[in-house]
Design a protein around this motif. Structure first.
Motif, PDB file in Angstrom:
ATOM      1  N   HIS A 664     -11.584 -44.345  43.552  1.00 18.52           N
ATOM      2  CA  HIS A 664     -10.733 -43.304  43.003  1.00 18.52           C
ATOM      3  C   HIS A 664     -10.089 -43.810  41.709  1.00 18.52           C
ATOM      4  N   THR A 665      -9.952 -42.913  40.714  1.00 15.16           N
ATOM      5  CA  THR A 665      -9.393 -43.285  39.412  1.00 15.16           C
ATOM      6  C   THR A 665      -8.382 -42.231  38.967  1.00 15.16           C
ATOM      7  N   ALA A 666      -7.211 -42.693  38.537  1.00 17.40           N
ATOM      8  CA  ALA A 666      -6.195 -41.790  37.987  1.00 17.40           C
ATOM      9  C   ALA A 666      -5.668 -42.386  36.680  1.00 17.40           C
ATOM     10  N   ILE A 667      -5.580 -41.524  35.623  1.00 16.68           N
ATOM     11  CA  ILE A 667      -5.018 -41.933  34.334  1.00 16.68           C
ATOM     12  C   ILE A 667      -3.544 -41.507  34.317  1.00 16.68           C
ATOM     13  N   LEU A 668      -2.625 -42.467  34.153  1.00 20.46           N
ATOM     14  CA  LEU A 668      -1.200 -42.189  34.255  1.00 20.46           C
ATOM     15  C   LEU A 668      -0.501 -42.551  32.944  1.00 20.46           C
ATOM     16  N   PRO A 669       0.474 -41.710  32.519  1.00 21.43           N
ATOM     17  CA  PRO A 669       1.199 -41.989  31.260  1.00 21.43           C
ATOM     18  C   PRO A 669       2.202 -43.131  31.431  1.00 21.43           C
ATOM     19  N   VAL A 670       2.269 -43.990  30.424  1.00 17.97           N
ATOM     20  CA  VAL A 670       3.237 -45.088  30.392  1.00 17.97           C
ATOM     21  C   VAL A 670       3.741 -45.256  28.970  1.00 17.97           C
ATOM     22  N   ARG A 671       4.801 -46.050  28.811  1.00 17.49           N
ATOM     23  CA  ARG A 671       5.306 -46.393  27.484  1.00 17.49           C
ATOM     24  C   ARG A 671       5.033 -47.866  27.248  1.00 17.49           C
ATOM     25  N   PRO A 672       4.531 -48.162  26.066  1.00 19.02           N
ATOM     26  CA  PRO A 672       4.230 -49.564  25.803  1.00 19.02           C
ATOM     27  C   PRO A 672       5.474 -50.427  25.953  1.00 19.02           C
ATOM     28  N   GLU A 673       5.258 -51.645  26.282  1.00 17.23           N
ATOM     29  CA  GLU A 673       6.289 -52.676  26.372  1.00 17.23           C
ATOM     30  C   GLU A 673       7.332 -52.366  27.446  1.00 17.23           C
ATOM     31  N   HIS A 674       6.823 -51.695  28.536  1.00 14.94           N
ATOM     32  CA  HIS A 674       7.654 -51.481  29.715  1.00 14.94           C
ATOM     33  C   HIS A 674       6.864 -51.915  30.950  1.00 14.94           C
ATOM     34  N   ASN A 675       7.590 -52.339  31.976  1.00  9.07           N
ATOM     35  CA  ASN A 675       6.956 -52.788  33.228  1.00  9.07           C
ATOM     36  C   ASN A 675       6.925 -51.641  34.233  1.00  9.07           C
ATOM     37  N   TYR A 676       5.775 -51.573  34.963  1.00  8.65           N
ATOM     38  CA  TYR A 676       5.582 -50.497  35.935  1.00  8.65           C
ATOM     39  C   TYR A 676       5.080 -51.075  37.252  1.00  8.65           C
ATOM     40  N   THR A 677       5.508 -50.483  38.350  1.00  7.42           N
ATOM     41  CA  THR A 677       4.994 -50.805  39.684  1.00  7.42           C
ATOM     42  C   THR A 677       4.483 -49.516  40.302  1.00  7.42           C
ATOM     43  N   PHE A 678       3.231 -49.557  40.855  1.00  8.19           N
ATOM     44  CA  PHE A 678       2.576 -48.352  41.367  1.00  8.19           C
ATOM     45  C   PHE A 678       2.457 -48.438  42.890  1.00  8.19           C
ATOM     46  N   ALA A 684      -3.251 -38.275  55.857  1.00  7.10           N
ATOM     47  CA  ALA A 684      -4.087 -37.574  56.828  1.00  7.10           C
ATOM     48  C   ALA A 684      -3.158 -36.650  57.611  1.00  7.10           C
ATOM     49  N   MET A 685      -3.258 -36.653  58.935  1.00  6.63           N
ATOM     50  CA  MET A 685      -2.281 -35.916  59.723  1.00  6.63           C
ATOM     51  C   MET A 685      -0.897 -36.549  59.543  1.00  6.63           C
ATOM     52  N   TYR A 686      -0.953 -37.869  59.315  1.00  7.25           N
ATOM     53  CA  TYR A 686       0.286 -38.598  59.089  1.00  7.25           C
ATOM     54  C   TYR A 686       0.217 -39.270  57.721  1.00  7.25           C
ATOM     55  N   THR A 687       1.439 -39.552  57.159  1.00  6.64           N
ATOM     56  CA  THR A 687       1.502 -40.261  55.890  1.00  6.64           C
ATOM     57  C   THR A 687       1.145 -41.720  56.110  1.00  6.64           C
ATOM     58  N   GLY A 688       0.285 -42.241  55.246  1.00 10.24           N
ATOM     59  CA  GLY A 688      -0.211 -43.598  55.435  1.00 10.24           C
ATOM     60  C   GLY A 688       0.758 -44.661  54.944  1.00 10.24           C
ATOM     61  N   LYS A 689       0.400 -45.889  55.232  1.00 11.51           N
ATOM     62  CA  LYS A 689       1.191 -47.022  54.778  1.00 11.51           C
ATOM     63  C   LYS A 689       1.019 -47.193  53.264  1.00 11.51           C
ATOM     64  N   THR A 690       2.130 -47.616  52.621  1.00 11.90           N
ATOM     65  CA  THR A 690       2.134 -47.734  51.158  1.00 11.90           C
ATOM     66  C   THR A 690       1.479 -49.041  50.739  1.00 11.90           C
ATOM     67  N   LYS A 691       0.663 -48.922  49.719  1.00 12.60           N
ATOM     68  CA  LYS A 691       0.082 -50.088  49.078  1.00 12.60           C
ATOM     69  C   LYS A 691       0.707 -50.192  47.689  1.00 12.60           C
ATOM     70  N   GLN A 692       1.344 -51.325  47.398  1.00 10.28           N
ATOM     71  CA  GLN A 692       2.040 -51.500  46.119  1.00 10.28           C
ATOM     72  C   GLN A 692       1.248 -52.431  45.225  1.00 10.28           C
ATOM     73  N   SER A 693       1.184 -52.064  43.951  1.00 12.18           N
ATOM     74  CA  SER A 693       0.458 -52.895  42.992  1.00 12.18           C
ATOM     75  C   SER A 693       1.359 -54.020  42.501  1.00 12.18           C
ATOM     76  N   ASN A 694       0.775 -54.949  41.817  1.00 13.95           N
ATOM     77  CA  ASN A 694       1.559 -55.940  41.105  1.00 13.95           C
ATOM     78  C   ASN A 694       2.275 -55.276  39.929  1.00 13.95           C
ATOM     79  N   VAL A 695       3.327 -55.921  39.417  1.00 13.32           N
ATOM     80  CA  VAL A 695       4.033 -55.382  38.249  1.00 13.32           C
ATOM     81  C   VAL A 695       3.080 -55.378  37.058  1.00 13.32           C
ATOM     82  N   PHE A 696       2.953 -54.220  36.457  1.00 12.99           N
ATOM     83  CA  PHE A 696       2.028 -54.073  35.325  1.00 12.99           C
ATOM     84  C   PHE A 696       2.839 -53.909  34.045  1.00 12.99           C
ATOM     85  N   PRO A 697       2.722 -54.841  33.110  1.00 14.16           N
ATOM     86  CA  PRO A 697       3.404 -54.683  31.815  1.00 14.16           C
ATOM     87  C   PRO A 697       2.530 -53.860  30.877  1.00 14.16           C
ATOM     88  N   ALA A 698       3.069 -52.694  30.438  1.00 15.25           N
ATOM     89  CA  ALA A 698       2.324 -51.867  29.488  1.00 15.25           C
ATOM     90  C   ALA A 698       2.417 -52.535  28.121  1.00 15.25           C
TER      91      ALA A 698
END
Length: 895
Positions: A664-678, A684-698
């Protein structure tokens, strides 16, 4: 073989002197050998071959040698197994001298051959040979003590009719067997088989015989055979003949019949007891000899014994030693004796014949007292299976009449009669009729036996259930009534169980089910159940594989909870009942079940990456949760992230569910020179467990490239109001120049160059910008290239003025207004420009990622010093002066 024949021919040449009565030659054998020369040796005969082969002869044919050496005879040598057997001489005219070979029988072949025969086609028949034997035959011409070159062939005589064996003899081994032995003939005439005929005496001491059996023994060297299954104390004759494929030898027989050894006689015949009329203290016993074929010897006497059966538990032998009856029978081999008895007492009589061994007993009852039979004796079970019980018993000790048979009743543990069996004597009809009245039984059988009053009775009760107790009752039946019952309680063996029934599976939750069943109808032994759990090879797969086997103990068990299953997964179940003997056929659930859904686990391979050439967006990718961790039908995904410009979104939806066959691929807007965590989680019938990315510096990119028209104000570039002879003013849009879309602008400014500069070099990064040529270096280079007039962080301190438009910020900058730049050699300084010159400017903006530049812009003109005076005469003067100087130079050169 050739070497040996050559030696035979030499001997023939060396020893002929003694057998030549007409020869006048006095040569010794040594002289004969040494005076012969190769030129005088007769040539080799041609085309030697056989024309006819029999078992005792070889017909030869050959043609005379083409050699010119004369010869006087032919010599035919025959050898076998390396041994020279004979030499035959065939005289040829004009000389009839005879050659002899040492150690060979020498023969002259009848009438001498004619000259034409000797020098044309010759034939000779070698006779008196052994059959089935390899021979080597050589033929050579001879003359004057010289044997010519030999011609040799090898031939085997045909198979012949064999000679009979020798020393045929018999050895009695026992009452049932005889060993025959013999010695083979001297010569084997071919593949050999011995045929033995066995003659059996037609009756005891009849001295007449008839063929009983034929025995075949293969192989010439096999010399004995064991003859079995003969009658005891019986005469036999034996004869033998030998055969090859072409015929048989004469028959050799033993000189006299052979009798087998004695053994125990068989039973006497026709034993019966008669009551003497009006005499209750004596009975007459009658019997006959054993059958002729069962006497097994010379019967010497008979022993008669009889027991008084006073009561059911005690017998009295009235003649302890037995009555010895001499074996001198009447002509019909019948005997009778009158013996004393006690009145009103039952007796059992037995008679045994004796030769060198005691024979088999024959018994008979005499019933003076009749009535109900006693209980059967030694009633026991000999073996059991899961469906049958084998029984054995002996007749009652007190039959109190003639035993006509038995009755068996089989009862189950609850007392129900499962079957009744009537065992009826087939040869007792003369003693009475078997009468038994039974009620209704599940099974009723009639079985036939013989002589139940004297023999052991065996019966196999069938059609029984496994691992079940049965009570079996047996009673004798005589010609008066049914006897006393004797019972056994026996359990059948354990067996393979029947298949369980009514298998149901109920889903309890996301990881457990309850399995229920009904036990087999019948308990075949200590029973366990094995539940076979099969899981699908994929969430939606119709193929299943074994997962585990769950054991449940106890026949009466009927349910089991099975946990540890995967959520929202297909399972199939089957169950097998088993004892230690084996397992039943499996009961299989009708269809698969699916466990309940639960919270999906984390997505896999969550990754954040930059979008090439785009610094305001990132590429977020992930894969479905592991197949066995999806725990339901995944409909969509939720994407959450923090940072400037973050936009939460739902990725999907899928119907009926995400096939999970691609990343799966999603293009998401960011601002340069800012840090983001996804954060991403499946729904499904229930909300799944969250998977967190590493901190991404734009990261930042170079500023967006702008055109000159987007930056500079065109009207300002042509304004004369703002120009001097050493400066001009440029105006530009700071908002466009300081556009921070791709990152924060950390430096911005302009470059200045003369209009005619062709250079395309621009600052690529901050290092280029910080080291760009300053005004002093530009002036020192003769105003070549471009220079940077603006100092560091110029835009921060620059003067601003608001334009008429509210969307733009205009900055005006005067180029060439600093007068003291000559003293600032290493500094960026806005020094004066050349007067009356045209200039261009380039706008530059930089982020930490690098710098971008516009194309050169404008025609900025500095004013001419004293621009209000007429300069035309000066121009004319300058042109005239230049012409005059040129003429003067030319004259100087040519003078």
């Amino acid at each position: 073989m050739d070497l040996f024949l050559g030696w035979c021919f030499m001997l023939a040449a060396f020893s002929i002197e003694s057998v030549l009565p007409t020869s006048t030659t006095e040569l010794s054998t040594t002289e004969a050998a040494t005076t012969s020369t190769p030129d005088l040796v007769p040539g080799e005969v041609n085309n030697l071959k056989t024309t006819l082969t029999t078992s005792s002869s070889l017909g030869l044919l050959w043609t005379a040698s083409t050699s010119d050496v004369p010869f006087t005879q032919y010599i035919v040598f025959t050898s076998k197994g390396g041994e020279c057997l004979r030499a035959v001489y065939i005289p040829c005219p004009p000389n009839d001298m005879i050659y002899a070979a040492a150690h060979c029988n020498s023969l002259i072949a009848g009438t001498p051959a004619t000259y034409d025969e000797c020098h044309g086609d010759m034939s000779y028949n070698v006779t008196d040979l052994d059959s089935n034997t390899d021979y080597v035959v050589s033929v050579a011409a001879g003359a004057n003590f010289t044997v010519g070159e030999k011609s040799t062939l090898t031939e085997k005589t045909n198979i012949g009719i064999p000679s009979p064996p020798k020393g045929f003899r018999a050895f009695v081994n026992s009452s049932l067997s005889v060993t025959l032995a013999w010695t083979p003939a001297v010569h084997q005439d071919g593949p050999t088989t011995y045929y033995i005929t066995i003659g059996e005496e037609t009756s005891l001491n009849s001295h007449t015989f008839q063929d009983k059996e034929y025995v075949t023994v293969g192989g010439f060297h096999n010399t004995f055979v064991l003859i079995e299954d003969l009658r005891s104390y019986w005469k036999y004759t034996f004869s033998i003949t030998v055969a090859t494929p072409v015929g048989n030898s004469s028959v050799v027989s033993l000189n006299e019949a052979v009798r087998t050894d004695e053994s125990a006689p068989g039973k006497v015949e026709n034993l019966h007891i008669d009551q003497i009329p009006d005499n209750f203290t004596r009975v007459e016993v009658f019997f006959s000899c054993p059958k002729e074929t069962e006497r097994h010897g010379d019967i010497k006497y008979y022993i008669l014994l009889y027991d008084a059966q006073v009561n059911y538990t005690h017998n009295v032998t009235e003649n302890h030693q037995g009555l010895n009856i001499s074996a001198q029978p009447e002509s019909n081999c019948n005997y009778s004796r009158v013996v004393p008895v006690t009145a009103n007492v039952n007796y059992m009589f037995s008679v045994v014949a004796h030769d060198s061994y005691a024979g088999n007993e024959t018994t008979e009852y005499h019933f003076a007292k009749v009535g109900q039979p006693g209980s059967v004796s030694d009633f026991t079970s000999t073996s059991t299976t899961s469906s049958s019980i084998s029984l054995s018993w002996k007749p009652p000790r007190f039959p109190n009449g003639f035993i006509l048979g038995y009755v068996l009743y089989v009862h189950t543990e609850d007392g129900a009669c499962q079957q009744a069996v009537h065992i009826v004597c087939t040869d007792c009809q003369s003693h009475g009729t078997f009468r038994v009245e039974d009620g209704n039984f599940s099974i009723s059988r009639n079985i036939s036996i013989q002589r139940p009053e004297t023999s052991l009775t065996n019966y196999n009760v069938t059609s029984l259930l496994s691992f079940t107790y049965y009570t079996i009752t047996a009673a004798a039946v005589n010609n008066f009534s049914i006897g006393i019952n004797t019972s056994l309680a026996i359990r059948t063996d354990i067996d393979d169980p029947a298949m369980p029934g009514n298998l149901f599976v109920t889903v309890l939750n996301a990881s457990a089910v309850e399995v229920t069943w009904t036990p087999p109808v019948h308990k075949s032994g200590p029973t366990d159940y094995t539940i076979l759990v099969q899981q699908a090879t994929g969430r939606q797969s119709s193929t299943f594989e074994n997962m585990e086997n769950v054991t449940v103990n106890g026949y009466n068990s009927s349910e089991r909870t099975i946990g540890g299953l995967w959520s929202s997964w297909r399972y199939k179940f089957s169950i097998i009942a088993s004892t230690y003997k084996g397992g039943s056929r499996p009961m299989v659930s009708e269809r698969y079940i699916t466990t309940q859904e639960s919270e999906p686990c984390e997505v896999q391979n969550l990754s954040v990456s930059s979008v090439p050439g785009n610094f305001t967006a990132v590429n977020l990718t992930w894969d479905c949760p592991k197949e066995r961790e999806r725990n339901g039908f995944i409909k969509n995904y939720t994407i959450q992230y923090s940072g400037p410009g973050a936009v939460h979104m739902v990725y999907g939806p899928y119907e009926p569910e995400d096939p999970c066959n691609a990343t799966h691929t999603a293009i998401l807007p960011v601002r340069p020179e800012h840090n983001y965590t996804f954060n991403v989680f499946a729904n499904a019938m229930y909300t799944g467990k969250t998977k967190q990315s590493n901190v991404f510096p734009a990261r930042a990119g170079k500023p967006l490239t702008k055109t000159s028209k987007e930056i500079f104000i065109s009207t300002a570039a042509q304004s004369k109001d703002v120009a001097t002879d050493t400066s001009f003013t440029v105006s530009f849009d700071s908002t466009a120049l300081l556009d921070g879309t791709n990152g924060k602008i950390i430096e911005a400014g302009i470059l200045v160059m003369k209009k005619n500069e062709k250079t395309s070099k621009r600052p690529e990064n901050m290092t280029d910008w910080d080291t760009w040529r300053n005004w002093y270096k530009w002036k020192s280079s003769g105003y070549k290239g471009s220079y940077r007039p603006t100092p560091e962080h110029y835009l921060i301190h620059a003067r601003k003025r608001r334009s008429a438009s509210t969307e733009k910020d205009f900055i005006s900058y005067s180029v060439g207004v600093d007068a003291n730049c000559d003293s600032e050699k290493d500094q960026y300084c806005n020094g004066p420009l050349e007067q009356h010159a045209i200039y261009k400017v380039v706008a530059v903006a930089c982020t930490i990622a690098g710098c971008t530049s516009t194309e050169p812009f404008g025609n900025f003109r500095t004013e001419q010093l004293g621009a209000d005076k007429n300069v035309t005469p000066w121009i004319a003067f300058g042109v005239t002066t230049a012409i005059l100087l040129s003429v003067i130079i030319i004259l100087v050169i040519y003078m």
